[in-house]
Design an enzyme around this catalytic site. Structure first.
Site, PDB file in Angstrom:
ATOM      1  N   GLY A   1       0.835  -1.197   0.000  1.00  0.00           N
ATOM      2  CA  GLY A   1       0.000   0.000   0.000  1.00  0.00           C
ATOM      3  C   GLY A   1       0.864   1.238   0.000  1.00  0.00           C
TER       4      GLY A   1
ATOM      5  N   CYS B   1       6.142  -0.627   7.260  1.00  0.00           N
ATOM      6  CA  CYS B   1       5.837   0.627   6.554  1.00  0.00           C
ATOM      7  C   CYS B   1       7.031   1.021   5.710  1.00  0.00           C
ATOM      8  CB  CYS B   1       5.534   1.727   7.565  1.00  0.00           C
ATOM      9  SG  CYS B   1       5.102   3.309   6.802  1.00  0.00           S
ATOM     10  N   LEU B   2       6.761   1.410   4.469  1.00  0.00           N
ATOM     11  CA  LEU B   2       7.843   1.825   3.573  1.00  0.00           C
ATOM     12  C   LEU B   2       8.554   3.078   4.106  1.00  0.00           C
ATOM     13  CD1 LEU B   2       5.994   1.292   0.194  1.00  0.00           C
ATOM     14  CD2 LEU B   2       7.854  -0.122   1.117  1.00  0.00           C
TER      15      LEU B   2
ATOM     16  N   GLN C   1       2.974   9.838   1.956  1.00  0.00           N
ATOM     17  CA  GLN C   1       4.327   9.266   1.925  1.00  0.00           C
ATOM     18  C   GLN C   1       5.169   9.777   0.764  1.00  0.00           C
ATOM     19  OE1 GLN C   1       2.610   5.145   2.421  1.00  0.00           O
ATOM     20  NE2 GLN C   1       4.566   4.885   3.474  1.00  0.00           N
TER      21      GLN C   1
ATOM     22  N   HIS D   1      -4.008   1.369   8.045  1.00  0.00           N
ATOM     23  CA  HIS D   1      -2.631   1.899   8.072  1.00  0.00           C
ATOM     24  C   HIS D   1      -2.507   3.111   7.139  1.00  0.00           C
ATOM     25  CE1 HIS D   1       1.920   1.125   7.923  1.00  0.00           C
ATOM     26  NE2 HIS D   1       1.736   1.895   6.871  1.00  0.00           N
ATOM     27  N   GLU D   2      -3.058   2.975   5.923  1.00  0.00           N
ATOM     28  CA  GLU D   2      -2.959   4.068   4.944  1.00  0.00           C
ATOM     29  C   GLU D   2      -3.817   5.257   5.368  1.00  0.00           C
ATOM     30  OE1 GLU D   2      -0.598   3.537   3.228  1.00  0.00           O
ATOM     31  OE2 GLU D   2      -0.543   1.371   2.992  1.00  0.00           O
TER      32      GLU D   2
HETATM   33  O1  GNR Z   1       4.113  -2.657   2.405  1.00  0.00           O
HETATM   34  C1  GNR Z   1       3.452  -2.543   3.439  1.00  0.00           C
HETATM   35  N1  GNR Z   1       3.123  -3.656   4.131  1.00  0.00           N
HETATM   36  C2  GNR Z   1       2.225  -3.686   5.188  1.00  0.00           C
HETATM   37  C3  GNR Z   1       2.155  -4.839   5.943  1.00  0.00           C
HETATM   38  C4  GNR Z   1       1.255  -4.932   6.982  1.00  0.00           C
HETATM   39  C5  GNR Z   1       0.415  -3.870   7.264  1.00  0.00           C
HETATM   40  C6  GNR Z   1       0.495  -2.703   6.519  1.00  0.00           C
HETATM   41  C7  GNR Z   1       1.396  -2.615   5.491  1.00  0.00           C
HETATM   42  S1  GNR Z   1       1.447  -1.162   4.548  1.00  0.00           S
HETATM   43  C8  GNR Z   1       3.078  -1.197   3.925  1.00  0.00           C
HETATM   44  C9  GNR Z   1       3.300  -0.117   2.893  1.00  0.00           C
HETATM   45  C10 GNR Z   1       3.168   1.233   3.542  1.00  0.00           C
HETATM   46  O2  GNR Z   1       4.007   1.751   4.212  1.00  0.00           O
HETATM   47  N2  GNR Z   1       2.037   1.847   3.385  1.00  0.00           N
HETATM   48  O3  GNR Z   1       1.841   3.027   3.991  1.00  0.00           O
HETATM   49 NI    NI Z   2       3.054   3.042   5.741  1.00  0.00          NI
END
Ligand code: GNR
Ligand code: NI
Length: 167
Positions: free
Chosen positions: A46, A91-92, A51, A133-134
């Site tokens: 995601g 999270c990236l 971001q 999360h997003e």
């Molecule tokens: O790549 C992502 N993996 C993930 C794994 C578990 C719960 C949420 C995520 S989101 C993350 C990509 C990201 O940072 N999105 O904001």
């Molecule tokens: Ni994230």
């Protein structure tokens, strides 16, 4: 298409609150395409516009194994949530850190696609967690902020060490 730069925690721009999209135009569709390309290249499941330093309520997600099921959420709203998830998050913007944070197991989301068409989506498991999360990113919240102060201190130390090593 273009691969966009992903902001790294801690960066004050990750704490900006995103504004609702009011115009569904070619600029929005280009943002969505570039965000999708950036997410697939990372790779991640995601990406929120926050971001990539664009403070609009736009999210792309693909939790499929084949990476062929892109979901675009513009101006998303959670209208129902049920249960408690036990999926570890990453999270990236916080590379190398994984932990459990409180999330619903299932959500019903109302949103618009990139063409301005309204839809609702019922999600569970990883997709549901990813949506939450997003949506937090759009509110300026990063998942590590749910962790204890001790863990947050460790996260900052680990990220600082990563930066020193890559310098
Ligand atoms: O790549 C992502 N993996 C993930 C794994 C578990 C719960 C949420 C995520 S989101 C993350 C990509 C990201 O940072 N999105 O904001
Ligand atoms: Ni994230």
């Amino acid at each position: 298409m273009a691969i966009l730069n992903i902001l790294r925690y801690p960066d004050a721009r990750l704490h900006k609150v995103a504004a609702s999209v009011t115009v569904f135009d070619e600029g929005l569709r280009k943002l969505v395409r570039d965000m999708a390309e950036t997410m697939y290249a990372a790779p991640g499941v995601g990406l929120a516009a926050t971001q990539v330093d664009v403070h609009k309520r736009v999210i792309v997600i693909d939790v499929s194994d084949r990476r062929d099921s892109l979901v675009t959420l513009v101006n998303p709203e959670i209208v129902e949530h049920h249960g408690e998830s036990d999926i570890e998050e990453g999270c990236l913007s916080v590379p190398g850190i994984y932990d459990l944070v409180p999330r619903a197991e299932r959500v019903k989301v109302r949103a618009y696609d990139a063409d301005g068409k309204a839809f609702t989506l019922e999600a569970q498991g990883l997709l549901a967690v990813c949506i939450q999360h997003e949506m937090d990113h759009l509110e300026g919240k990063v998942f590590v902020e749910y962790l204890s102060q001790l863990k947050q201190t460790r996260v900052r130390a680990k990220l600082a060490k990563q930066l020193r090593k890559s310098a």
